[in-house]
Design a protein around this motif. Structure first.
Motif, mmCIF file in Angstrom:
data_model
loop_
_atom_site.group_PDB
_atom_site.id
_atom_site.type_symbol
_atom_site.label_atom_id
_atom_site.label_comp_id
_atom_site.label_asym_id
_atom_site.label_seq_id
_atom_site.Cartn_x
_atom_site.Cartn_y
_atom_site.Cartn_z
ATOM 1 N N PHE A 230 0.844 -1.206 0.000
ATOM 2 C CA PHE A 230 0.000 0.000 0.000
ATOM 3 C C PHE A 230 0.878 1.255 0.000
ATOM 4 N N ALA A 231 1.985 1.199 0.705
ATOM 5 C CA ALA A 231 2.883 2.360 0.787
ATOM 6 C C ALA A 231 3.462 2.732 -0.571
ATOM 7 N N LYS A 232 3.564 1.773 -1.478
ATOM 8 C CA LYS A 232 4.126 2.021 -2.807
ATOM 9 C C LYS A 232 3.086 2.550 -3.798
ATOM 10 N N MET A 233 1.818 2.552 -3.406
ATOM 11 C CA MET A 233 0.751 2.958 -4.324
ATOM 12 C C MET A 233 0.539 4.467 -4.309
ATOM 13 N N LYS A 234 -0.166 4.955 -5.321
ATOM 14 C CA LYS A 234 -0.553 6.357 -5.376
ATOM 15 C C LYS A 234 -1.466 6.686 -4.201
ATOM 16 N N ASP A 235 -1.389 7.908 -3.717
ATOM 17 C CA ASP A 235 -2.364 8.357 -2.730
ATOM 18 C C ASP A 235 -3.735 8.408 -3.398
ATOM 19 N N ASP A 252 -4.581 -4.418 7.129
ATOM 20 C CA ASP A 252 -3.812 -3.361 6.468
ATOM 21 C C ASP A 252 -4.669 -2.610 5.462
ATOM 22 N N LEU A 253 -5.575 -3.316 4.791
ATOM 23 C CA LEU A 253 -6.484 -2.665 3.844
ATOM 24 C C LEU A 253 -7.374 -1.655 4.561
ATOM 25 N N VAL A 254 -7.943 -2.069 5.673
ATOM 26 C CA VAL A 254 -8.817 -1.162 6.435
ATOM 27 C C VAL A 254 -8.031 0.050 6.915
ATOM 28 N N ALA A 255 -6.807 -0.165 7.378
ATOM 29 C CA ALA A 255 -5.970 0.955 7.828
ATOM 30 C C ALA A 255 -5.694 1.924 6.688
ATOM 31 N N ALA A 256 -5.394 1.392 5.496
ATOM 32 C CA ALA A 256 -5.120 2.238 4.332
ATOM 33 C C ALA A 256 -6.376 2.975 3.884
ATOM 34 N N GLY A 260 -6.862 7.229 4.206
ATOM 35 C CA GLY A 260 -7.016 7.898 2.924
ATOM 36 C C GLY A 260 -6.038 7.463 1.858
ATOM 37 N N LYS A 261 -5.070 6.592 2.199
ATOM 38 C CA LYS A 261 -4.152 6.093 1.174
ATOM 39 C C LYS A 261 -4.950 5.410 0.077
ATOM 40 N N VAL A 262 -5.930 4.623 0.472
ATOM 41 C CA VAL A 262 -6.894 4.031 -0.450
ATOM 42 C C VAL A 262 -8.164 4.857 -0.371
ATOM 43 N N LEU A 281 -17.370 -2.992 6.924
ATOM 44 C CA LEU A 281 -18.816 -2.832 7.100
ATOM 45 C C LEU A 281 -19.178 -1.391 7.467
ATOM 46 N N LYS A 282 -18.311 -0.749 8.220
ATOM 47 C CA LYS A 282 -18.595 0.613 8.690
ATOM 48 C C LYS A 282 -18.203 1.683 7.680
ATOM 49 N N SER A 283 -17.283 1.371 6.785
ATOM 50 C CA SER A 283 -16.760 2.397 5.880
ATOM 51 C C SER A 283 -17.750 2.730 4.762
ATOM 52 N N GLU A 284 -18.027 4.004 4.607
ATOM 53 C CA GLU A 284 -18.885 4.453 3.515
ATOM 54 C C GLU A 284 -18.166 4.401 2.177
ATOM 55 N N ARG A 285 -16.849 4.210 2.214
ATOM 56 C CA ARG A 285 -16.064 4.163 0.978
ATOM 57 C C ARG A 285 -15.754 2.734 0.535
ATOM 58 N N ALA A 286 -16.440 1.782 1.176
ATOM 59 C CA ALA A 286 -16.301 0.376 0.792
ATOM 60 C C ALA A 286 -17.570 -0.063 0.071
ATOM 61 N N PHE A 287 -17.448 -0.301 -1.219
ATOM 62 C CA PHE A 287 -18.558 -0.777 -2.041
ATOM 63 C C PHE A 287 -18.423 -2.298 -2.094
ATOM 64 N N ILE A 288 -19.267 -3.016 -1.356
ATOM 65 C CA ILE A 288 -19.044 -4.441 -1.143
ATOM 66 C C ILE A 288 -20.282 -5.271 -1.485
ATOM 67 N N VAL A 289 -20.029 -6.479 -1.991
ATOM 68 C CA VAL A 289 -21.084 -7.456 -2.259
ATOM 69 C C VAL A 289 -20.600 -8.822 -1.777
#
Length: 335
Positions: A230-235, A252-256, A260-262, A281-289
């Protein structure tokens, strides 16, 4: 001359007629329902000692548990082929099977289009942060706090794993004006690569606006995306995963995502299904199915038919139609 025996593990939904028709040339044995203990006992008691090939349905893990070393060790000596229903086969110990001389097939190709369709759905949903307006309108709040989204046009779609599903996603993404980059174990021939740019793993992480995970889960790929990656990816990178949840370290995904890294994610798969990380489940920026990538009538039937075709080809001709790539060159015969 006696007929060869074949074994069905788990249920069939769309091809019961075709399975029964095999009875004209094979002895049909079934373990549609039961427990792991019962299956192990059947194996040890010699109930399947004449079975040369088995059909492992996509629900069979709930009956027998994973095909781990313990289970593989008691499979009959007569068995030569495991025909698995599913593009992923991380619940089969491939090394244990290979040591025992068991050839495995899966169901690539049959799953490509349906999975790619869901991948694009998740990609667009993540770019638009669609979870926010979807939940707002259901709650009677119209758009709620919906932010401005992003267009796919001009964005670099990085595909990690340019197999059949990855190429199907690339094909669809081109229609939206996205630029395609990819990383694979080996570079594709020009006929398959088309206009996609081949990059190293680190280059793909650094250059992707959207990163799509489309590779198999195994010991080498588990947590292939974690904090260092994640650290190597674009902001503000967008992550899409329709493959297997454990390709990413979900903590680590949830932390990123939280820092705001992700910027957003589109996920069909999760590390500990059916459990979903509370942070997602709590993140409004997680589009999940809930793992619906191949959940269509047409694809499910095609997958079942492909397994039957693999089984028939294996028993009649000694050749699997869609053998898993890890076994190529490791077993004698046709691999």
């Amino acid at each position: 001359m006696s007929k060869p025996a074949v074994l069905l593990i788990g249920g069939l939904t769309h091809t019961n007629t075709e399975w029964k028709e095999f009875g004209s040339k094979y002895v049909l044995k079934e373990f549609r329902k039961g427990t792991r203990e019962q299956f192990l006992s059947n194996c040890k008691n010699g109930e399947y000692d004449d079975v040369v090939a088995l059909y492992r349905s996509n629900t069979s893990t709930s009956e027998t548990g994973p095909f781990d070393e313990e289970l593989v060790s008691v499979l009959p000596r007569s068995l030569k082929y495991i025909c698995h229903n599913g593009a992923g086969y991380d619940n089969i110990d491939v090394d244990a099977c290979t040591r025992k001389g068991l050839e495995i097939s899966s169901t690539p190709i049959a799953v490509d289009d349906a999975t790619a369709d869901v991948g694009i759905f998740l990609l667009l949903g993540a770019l638009r942060q669609a979870w926010i307006p979807l939940t707002a309108i259901k709650a009677g709040k119209w758009r709620g706090n919906t932010p401005l989204g992003h267009d796919p046009k001009g964005k670099v779609l990085g595909i990690l794993g340019m197999g059949g599903i990855g190429r199907a996603i690339a094909k669809r993404a081109r229609a939206f004006g996205m630029k395609i980059a990819y990383h694979n174990r080996s570079r594709l021939p020009p006929t398959l690569e088309e206009d996609a740019t081949y990059l190293s793993f680190d280059e793909l992480l650094a250059q992707s606006d959207v990163l799509s995970l489309n590779l198999s889960l195994n010991a080498k790929t588990r947590h292939i995306i974690s904090a260092p990656e994640f650290a190597k990816m674009k902001d503000g990178v967008v992550i899409v995963n329709t493959a297997r949840g454990a390709l990413m370290n979900e903590e680590d995904l949830v932390a990123a995502l939280e820092d705001g890294k992700v910027s957003s994610v589109g996920l069909d798969v999760f590390e500990e299904e059916p459990k979903v990380h509370e942070g997602l489940l709590k993140s409004e920026r997680a589009f999940i199915v809930p793992h619906i990538g191949t959940n269509t009538y047409e694809t499910q039937r095609e997958m079942e038919l492909l397994v039957l075709q693999n089984l028939e080809s294996a028993v009649d001709k000694g050749v699997l139609l869609t053998p898993i790539p890890e076994q190529k060159g490791k077993l004698n015969g046709h691999l």
